[in-house]
Design a protein around this motif. Structure first.
Motif, PDB file in Angstrom:
ATOM      1  N   ALA A 242       3.052  27.896  11.782  1.00  0.00           N
ATOM      2  CA  ALA A 242       3.198  27.386  10.411  1.00  0.00           C
ATOM      3  C   ALA A 242       4.338  28.091   9.677  1.00  0.00           C
ATOM      4  CB  ALA A 242       1.877  27.566   9.657  1.00  0.00           C
ATOM      5  N   VAL A 243       4.398  29.407   9.786  1.00  0.00           N
ATOM      6  CA  VAL A 243       5.473  30.166   9.135  1.00  0.00           C
ATOM      7  C   VAL A 243       6.822  29.772   9.718  1.00  0.00           C
ATOM      8  CG1 VAL A 243       6.434  32.468   8.779  1.00  0.00           C
ATOM      9  CG2 VAL A 243       3.965  32.094   8.543  1.00  0.00           C
ATOM     10  N   SER A 244       6.887  29.662  11.035  1.00  0.00           N
ATOM     11  CA  SER A 244       8.144  29.317  11.689  1.00  0.00           C
ATOM     12  C   SER A 244       8.634  27.935  11.278  1.00  0.00           C
ATOM     13  CB  SER A 244       7.968  29.382  13.212  1.00  0.00           C
ATOM     14  OG  SER A 244       9.161  29.064  13.877  1.00  0.00           O
ATOM     15  N   VAL A 245       7.708  26.978  11.192  1.00  0.00           N
ATOM     16  CA  VAL A 245       8.084  25.622  10.782  1.00  0.00           C
ATOM     17  C   VAL A 245       8.659  25.641   9.369  1.00  0.00           C
ATOM     18  CG1 VAL A 245       7.204  23.331  10.215  1.00  0.00           C
ATOM     19  CG2 VAL A 245       6.463  24.464  12.309  1.00  0.00           C
ATOM     20  N   GLY A 246       7.991  26.324   8.454  1.00  0.00           N
ATOM     21  CA  GLY A 246       8.442  26.349   7.066  1.00  0.00           C
ATOM     22  C   GLY A 246       9.805  26.984   6.900  1.00  0.00           C
ATOM     23  N   VAL A 247      10.006  28.167   7.507  1.00  0.00           N
ATOM     24  CA  VAL A 247      11.275  28.880   7.346  1.00  0.00           C
ATOM     25  C   VAL A 247      12.410  28.123   8.032  1.00  0.00           C
ATOM     26  CG1 VAL A 247      12.501  31.022   7.869  1.00  0.00           C
ATOM     27  CG2 VAL A 247      10.109  31.105   7.128  1.00  0.00           C
ATOM     28  N   THR A 248      12.166  27.635   9.238  1.00  0.00           N
ATOM     29  CA  THR A 248      13.223  26.933   9.977  1.00  0.00           C
ATOM     30  C   THR A 248      13.585  25.615   9.301  1.00  0.00           C
ATOM     31  OG1 THR A 248      12.356  27.885  12.024  1.00  0.00           O
ATOM     32  CG2 THR A 248      13.909  26.080  12.243  1.00  0.00           C
ATOM     33  N   ALA A 249      12.578  24.892   8.812  1.00  0.00           N
ATOM     34  CA  ALA A 249      12.864  23.628   8.109  1.00  0.00           C
ATOM     35  C   ALA A 249      13.672  23.871   6.850  1.00  0.00           C
ATOM     36  CB  ALA A 249      11.550  22.917   7.777  1.00  0.00           C
ATOM     37  N   ALA A 250      13.339  24.922   6.107  1.00  0.00           N
ATOM     38  CA  ALA A 250      14.116  25.240   4.907  1.00  0.00           C
ATOM     39  C   ALA A 250      15.564  25.563   5.258  1.00  0.00           C
ATOM     40  CB  ALA A 250      13.462  26.415   4.172  1.00  0.00           C
ATOM     41  N   ALA A 251      15.771  26.313   6.335  1.00  0.00           N
ATOM     42  CA  ALA A 251      17.135  26.623   6.767  1.00  0.00           C
ATOM     43  C   ALA A 251      17.880  25.362   7.175  1.00  0.00           C
ATOM     44  CB  ALA A 251      17.082  27.621   7.926  1.00  0.00           C
ATOM     45  N   ALA A 252      17.210  24.472   7.911  1.00  0.00           N
ATOM     46  CA  ALA A 252      17.863  23.240   8.344  1.00  0.00           C
ATOM     47  C   ALA A 252      18.221  22.350   7.160  1.00  0.00           C
ATOM     48  CB  ALA A 252      16.949  22.485   9.308  1.00  0.00           C
ATOM     49  N   HIS A 253      17.415  22.381   6.106  1.00  0.00           N
ATOM     50  CA  HIS A 253      17.683  21.541   4.936  1.00  0.00           C
ATOM     51  C   HIS A 253      18.767  22.132   4.040  1.00  0.00           C
ATOM     52  CE1 HIS A 253      16.949  18.757   1.646  1.00  0.00           C
ATOM     53  NE2 HIS A 253      16.786  19.782   0.818  1.00  0.00           N
ATOM     54  N   TYR A 254      18.632  23.415   3.710  1.00  0.00           N
ATOM     55  CA  TYR A 254      19.548  24.000   2.726  1.00  0.00           C
ATOM     56  C   TYR A 254      20.858  24.495   3.342  1.00  0.00           C
ATOM     57  CZ  TYR A 254      15.663  23.870  -0.577  1.00  0.00           C
ATOM     58  OH  TYR A 254      14.644  23.444  -1.391  1.00  0.00           O
ATOM     59  N   LEU A 255      20.837  24.936   4.579  1.00  0.00           N
ATOM     60  CA  LEU A 255      22.051  25.468   5.199  1.00  0.00           C
ATOM     61  C   LEU A 255      22.821  24.430   5.996  1.00  0.00           C
ATOM     62  CD1 LEU A 255      20.785  28.957   6.471  1.00  0.00           C
ATOM     63  CD2 LEU A 255      21.894  28.388   4.310  1.00  0.00           C
ATOM     64  N   VAL A 256      22.114  23.477   6.600  1.00  0.00           N
ATOM     65  CA  VAL A 256      22.761  22.478   7.450  1.00  0.00           C
ATOM     66  C   VAL A 256      22.854  21.126   6.750  1.00  0.00           C
ATOM     67  CG1 VAL A 256      22.580  21.269   9.668  1.00  0.00           C
ATOM     68  CG2 VAL A 256      22.022  23.687   9.526  1.00  0.00           C
ATOM     69  N   GLY A 257      21.990  20.901   5.774  1.00  0.00           N
ATOM     70  CA  GLY A 257      22.049  19.653   5.025  1.00  0.00           C
ATOM     71  C   GLY A 257      21.243  18.517   5.611  1.00  0.00           C
ATOM     72  N   LEU A 258      20.279  18.803   6.482  1.00  0.00           N
ATOM     73  CA  LEU A 258      19.440  17.745   7.034  1.00  0.00           C
ATOM     74  C   LEU A 258      18.458  17.256   5.978  1.00  0.00           C
ATOM     75  CD1 LEU A 258      18.463  19.054  10.601  1.00  0.00           C
ATOM     76  CD2 LEU A 258      20.232  17.397  10.011  1.00  0.00           C
ATOM     77  N   PRO A 259      18.157  15.954   5.956  1.00  0.00           N
ATOM     78  CA  PRO A 259      17.084  15.471   5.071  1.00  0.00           C
ATOM     79  C   PRO A 259      15.768  16.150   5.425  1.00  0.00           C
ATOM     80  CG  PRO A 259      18.374  13.641   5.961  1.00  0.00           C
ATOM     81  CD  PRO A 259      18.812  14.867   6.700  1.00  0.00           C
ATOM     82  N   TRP A 260      14.837  16.167   4.466  1.00  0.00           N
ATOM     83  CA  TRP A 260      13.613  16.934   4.672  1.00  0.00           C
ATOM     84  C   TRP A 260      12.825  16.469   5.886  1.00  0.00           C
ATOM     85  CZ3 TRP A 260      12.325  21.508   3.646  1.00  0.00           C
ATOM     86  CH2 TRP A 260      12.723  22.148   2.478  1.00  0.00           C
TER      87      TRP A 260
END
Length: 503
Positions: A101-119
């Protein structure tokens, strides 16, 4: 398909297998994970490759990948020692749930804010790469002499975390609204519970049957063991539980039961596991389009960096807070979250579901797995040495194979004395086997002889021990105790020894 086409297909498949088997040798010498070589073979014969084989069937890849993962989990479970994994089960369960759960949250946030992927895409990427790969973990950890608590936790985590990750990826890949978080948590808990019950029940019933039914040929036992393991997966999935957890637990029960021809069972499963890995990785290499990977290379590197140095360590730290595990072991567990083919297989789920941007999700996951497997796999032994977590002093375990002698109500135990065993230098009389068992033959340097009580055992010896049915388990416990503690095992408190005889 004509006979000629079938012959051509068989020729290509056999050549690929031979090259893949040779790649194992290259991998063992170079330290490179074998999965990269298999992926390379698939890329080489696929699109933009030497043979330019056109393959883009994501649904077929997913089905074959699931089948291969079942075999790999079965092989891993058969080789997992209960005495090592039992103390680590709570930590492994925490890593496979809270850590995911922690890994999903942190990695998804990085993919959205740093890479620009939609949520939606970011959540799918975060979920997909949060699963550690069973094949990678099993193959690497068993070559690194680590404390049993670390090895047990990592192996169990890789067997457990596929279930919650599959549920999350499927949920995030739906076209409609995603269920509330508490609904997902409840679904994950229910599927894990059903899978655990089905797996343990199937494994216990299968072990009981194999111990009490004498099959007409020894080669049938490995087939029966694998059939029971696959049946656990199917039963768990049909009961709307986690089939992956069911097959792993059933195989672990079978692997730790006193089954006839246990080493042969594990050897057969290991061979099938290699075949599954080769087929799965080559197929995934065929599915990828190499020239499309370049545009997603740096986004994959950024997401992988956040996963490796932030998400995984934070997840490990939070998960293991209640267990008071030393920081050195937490650091190693953080770095040992190896990814392999499993995340790439899970990346086909949004492709089959038709999620927008699914090709980019697949490319990011593929590049991430390749790059960080190259970084993490070869450096894991070095990190273990730097953290002083190597456990090379641990005595090697014995390989004991049992052939039941039904009409004689006895057992013939085949015992190999490996390098590192403390049975080396012990006299036959000093084994102090229980009454009703005896060493009847020793094979040394290709020659067999009947031992005397004063015969000294050596590394590389093969022993034939005959034991009556009532003392069969006691004889094996005593042999393992001597292998771990030497001739004074009974007095030094080594577990599993037989009672001391009074002179």
């Amino acid at each position: 398909m004509t006979v000629h086409q079938l012959n051509e297909l068989l020729l290509i498949c056999s050549l690929v297998l031979l090259v893949a088997v040779a790649a194992v040798r290259v991998s063992s010498r170079s330290g490179l994970p074998s999965l990269l070589l298999y992926l390379g073979i698939g890329i080489a014969i696929g699109q933009d490759g030497l043979l330019d084989v056109q393959f883009d069937d994501a649904e077929l890849t997913q089905v074959i990948g699931y089948g291969a993962l079942v075999v790999i989990l079965a092989e891993g479970g058969l080789g997992t020692k209960w005495k090592e994994i039992r103390p680590a089960l709570p930590a492994a369960a925490a890593l496979a749930t809270v850590g995911v759960a922690v890994s999903v949250g942190v990695t998804a946030a990085a993919a959205h804010y740093l890479v620009g992927l939609p949520w939606q895409q970011a959540l799918i990427v975060g979920a997909v790469v949060s699963s550690t790969d069973a094949a990678a973990v099993f193959s690497v950890l068993r070559k690194v002499p680590l404390p049993s608590r670390v090895t047990g936790a990592l192996e169990a985590e890789s067997g457990f975390n596929d279930a919650p990750v599959v549920i999350l990826v499927v949920a995030f890949s739906t076209t409609g609204p995603i269920d509330a978080w508490y609904m997902l948590v409840g679904e994950i808990a229910l599927e894990l519970a059903i899978g655990a019950v089905v797996g343990l029940a199937t494994g216990w019933l299968g072990a009981y049957a194999l111990r009490h039914v004498a099959l007409p040929a020894s080669g049938l036992y490995p087939i029966a063991v694998m059939a029971i393991a696959v049946m656990a997966y199917a039963a768990g999935a049909m009961a709307h539980g986690s089939g992956f957890l069911a097959v792993y637990l059933a195989s672990m029960v079978l692997g730790n039961a006193k089954l006839p021809h246990s080493p042969a069972n594990r050897g057969f499963a290991e061979g099938l596991g290699w075949l599954a890995q080769i087929g799965m990785f080559v197929l995934l290499g065929l599915l990828v389009t190499p020239h499309e990977l370049l545009r997603d290379f740096w986004p994959a590197v950024i997401v992988g960096l956040m996963l490796t140095v932030v998400a995984r360590p934070v997840g490990v730290f939070i998960s293991l807070l209640p267990f008071r595990i030393p920081w050195q072991e937490q650091v190693l567990m953080s770095w040992a979250g190896l990814r392999g083919a499993v995340p790439i297989i899970f990346a086909t789920i949004p492709m089959v579901s038709g999620v927008e941007g699914n090709d980019r999700i697949f490319n990011i996951v593929f590049v991430l797995v390749v790059v960080y497997t190259l970084v993490q796999g070869p450096t894991l032994p070095w990190l273990a040495r730097r953290l002083r977590l190597g456990d090379s002093s641990e005595a090697a375990d014995l390989g004991i194979e049992s052939a039941p002698l039904e009409r004689l109500r006895g057992h013939l135990l085949s015992v190999e004395v490996p390098e590192g065993s403390k049975m080396h230098g012990v006299e036959v009389a000093e084994l102090r086997l229980p009454s009703g068992s005896a060493v009847t033959l020793v094979v040394r340097d290709g020659k067999s002889f009947v031992p005397l009580p004063s015969t000294v055992l050596r590394h590389g010896d093969e022993l034939l021990v005959v034991a009556t049915d009532p003392v069969r388990d006691a004889a094996e416990r005593r042999l393992r105790a001597v292998a771990q503690g030497g001739k004074l095992a009974g007095w030094l408190g080594t577990g599993g020894g037989a009672r001391r005889r009074h002179l």
